[in-house]
Design an enzyme around this catalytic site. Structure first.
Site, PDB file in Angstrom:
ATOM      1  N   GLY A 215       0.784  -1.232   0.000  1.00  0.00           N
ATOM      2  CA  GLY A 215       0.000   0.000   0.000  1.00  0.00           C
ATOM      3  C   GLY A 215       0.811   1.274   0.000  1.00  0.00           C
ATOM      4  N   GLU A 216       2.149   1.177   0.141  1.00  0.00           N
ATOM      5  CA  GLU A 216       2.978   2.381   0.104  1.00  0.00           C
ATOM      6  C   GLU A 216       2.949   2.995  -1.292  1.00  0.00           C
ATOM      7  OE1 GLU A 216       6.924   1.495   1.373  1.00  0.00           O
ATOM      8  OE2 GLU A 216       6.338   1.031   3.444  1.00  0.00           O
TER       9      GLU A 216
ATOM     10  N   ARG B  66     -12.502  20.973   6.718  1.00  0.00           N
ATOM     11  CA  ARG B  66     -13.575  21.156   7.709  1.00  0.00           C
ATOM     12  C   ARG B  66     -13.050  21.093   9.139  1.00  0.00           C
ATOM     13  NH1 ARG B  66     -17.733  16.983   4.964  1.00  0.00           N
ATOM     14  NH2 ARG B  66     -15.754  16.234   4.093  1.00  0.00           N
TER      15      ARG B  66
ATOM     16  N   ASP C 146     -27.400  26.597   5.682  1.00  0.00           N
ATOM     17  CA  ASP C 146     -27.156  26.734   7.122  1.00  0.00           C
ATOM     18  C   ASP C 146     -26.606  28.128   7.380  1.00  0.00           C
ATOM     19  OD1 ASP C 146     -24.256  26.626   6.691  1.00  0.00           O
ATOM     20  OD2 ASP C 146     -24.544  24.473   6.411  1.00  0.00           O
TER      21      ASP C 146
ATOM     22  N   LYS D 248     -31.469  25.347  11.258  1.00  0.00           N
ATOM     23  CA  LYS D 248     -31.843  24.084  11.899  1.00  0.00           C
ATOM     24  C   LYS D 248     -31.385  24.104  13.340  1.00  0.00           C
ATOM     25  CE  LYS D 248     -27.720  21.781  10.017  1.00  0.00           C
ATOM     26  NZ  LYS D 248     -27.206  20.720   9.159  1.00  0.00           N
TER      27      LYS D 248
ATOM     28  N   ASP E 138     -21.349  16.599   0.839  1.00  0.00           N
ATOM     29  CA  ASP E 138     -20.717  15.347   1.247  1.00  0.00           C
ATOM     30  C   ASP E 138     -21.769  14.229   1.259  1.00  0.00           C
ATOM     31  OD1 ASP E 138     -19.145  13.324   2.221  1.00  0.00           O
ATOM     32  OD2 ASP E 138     -18.485  14.374   4.012  1.00  0.00           O
ATOM     33  N   THR E 139     -22.440  14.015   2.368  1.00  0.00           N
ATOM     34  CA  THR E 139     -23.477  12.979   2.428  1.00  0.00           C
ATOM     35  C   THR E 139     -24.825  13.519   1.974  1.00  0.00           C
ATOM     36  OG1 THR E 139     -23.948  13.481   4.746  1.00  0.00           O
ATOM     37  CG2 THR E 139     -22.303  11.775   4.307  1.00  0.00           C
TER      38      THR E 139
ATOM     39  N   GLY F 205     -27.003  15.213   3.462  1.00  0.00           N
ATOM     40  CA  GLY F 205     -28.064  15.261   4.466  1.00  0.00           C
ATOM     41  C   GLY F 205     -28.581  16.671   4.684  1.00  0.00           C
TER      42      GLY F 205
END
Length: 321
Positions: A42-43, A100, A179, A202, A232-233, A235
């Site tokens: 994996g390197e 973030r 938001d 919210k 991202d998700t 939501g």
């Protein structure tokens, strides 16, 4: 006198090779010959197959999923070019991951954005070119110049053509911040497209109770454009769209965001949401599983190619913002 390398060379890792190719097509160049692979354990393995001595090298690499692999590719590539005596190295990071985590929200939190900035500088980058950092103050985490491009003008052009003021009354449109934290970004966009502004607020009234969504502003029977820096998700975005329609009485909801991270249940949520169309930039490639007709991309490779050309020629790029 220009104090950089003798010629431009653009290289890329594995995060978004199509984007790097688009930049090179605009510049009239070929993508640099560089093999970025993994060893069996994996390197990351990097082999630069052409000379870069004295050159102005631009390394195009978004730190998107798998974030840690792509971040290590970027760091190792920068180190390879530094050790190969590149004249100047610019890390072109269309999407800057870990952004973030830019402050301590509670005790014993890391500030990962600062750590990543330190690693990029330590690897040998001379400057950074990125787009729509999640938090603008991240520019100050670097001890090298940072050019933070804005996707705002690209979205302005798209929506002013889609909803031409000669055909549509912009009094019937509202730009919405999903938001409170994105209000400044949405306000700047609303001013340029000549539309009103609303905010989805919210809050959780009590522990273990569902969040209550309130709409601040008049969206009744209006077409709303949700504006954010990343999805991202999905939501928050989908819940905001639901609040606009079910609480505010909006007629239609469109959405746009610079970075389509689209992880986890994002694709399903968007398909099942009130959102008519989600427009993202191609700073991150869309997931292979993305077949939704709702999700579309705008190309910002030409914008990055202009920025790279101006950096090379030591001219201002602020007009591109």
């Amino acid at each position: 006198m220009i104090a950089h390398g003798k010629e431009i060379k653009v290289f890329c890792g594995n995060s978004n090779p199509a984007f790097a190719k688009g930049i090179c097509q605009e510049l009239g160049l070929e993508v640099g010959h560089c093999d970025v692979k993994q060893f069996a354990d994996g390197e990351i393995s990097v082999s630069v197959n052409e000379t870069v001595r004295g050159c102005d090298v631009f390394v195009v690499q978004s730190t998107c999923s798998p974030v840690n692999n792509h971040l290590m590719e970027l760091l190792i590539m920068i180190d390879a070019f530094r050790r190969a005596s590149a004249g100047r190295i610019t890390a072109v990071i269309p999407y800057f991951g870990y952004a973030r985590q830019d402050r301590k929200a509670k005790g014993r939190d890391p500030i990962s954005a600062k750590l990543v900035a330190n690693m990029i500088v330590a690897a040998g980058a001379d400057r950074v070119l990125t787009m729509d950092l999640h938090a603008a103050q991240i520019q100050g985490f670097f001890d090298i110049p940072v050019d933070n491009m804005l996707g705002n003008p690209v979205f302005v052009k798209y929506y002013m053509e889609k909803f031409d003021e000669k055909v549509y009354n912009h009094d019937d449109f509202v730009v919405v911040s999903p938001d409170v934290g994105s209000v400044a970004r949405a306000r700047a966009f609303a001013g340029k497209v000549h539309m009103g502004l609303a905010i989805v607020d919210k809050r959780r009234q009590k522990a273990n109770f569902c969040e209550v969504m309130n709409v601040i502003g008049d969206v009744k029977d209006k077409t709303c454009i949700l504006f954010d820096d990343l999805v991202d998700t999905a939501g928050s975005l989908c819940n905001a769209a639901k609040a606009l329609v079910e609480v505010g009485g909006a007629a239609k909801v469109y959405a746009c965001a610079s970075h389509g991270v689209l992880s986890g249940p994002a694709l399903q949520r968007i398909d099942e949401s009130y959102i008519e169309e989600l427009m993202v930039l191609n700073t991150i490639p869309l997931p292979a599983a993305c077949t939704s007709p709702k999700i579309k991309q705008l190309d910002v490779a030409p914008l990055f190619s202009k920025a790279i050309n101006r950096i090379y020629n030591e001219t201002s790029i602020s007009s591109l913002f």
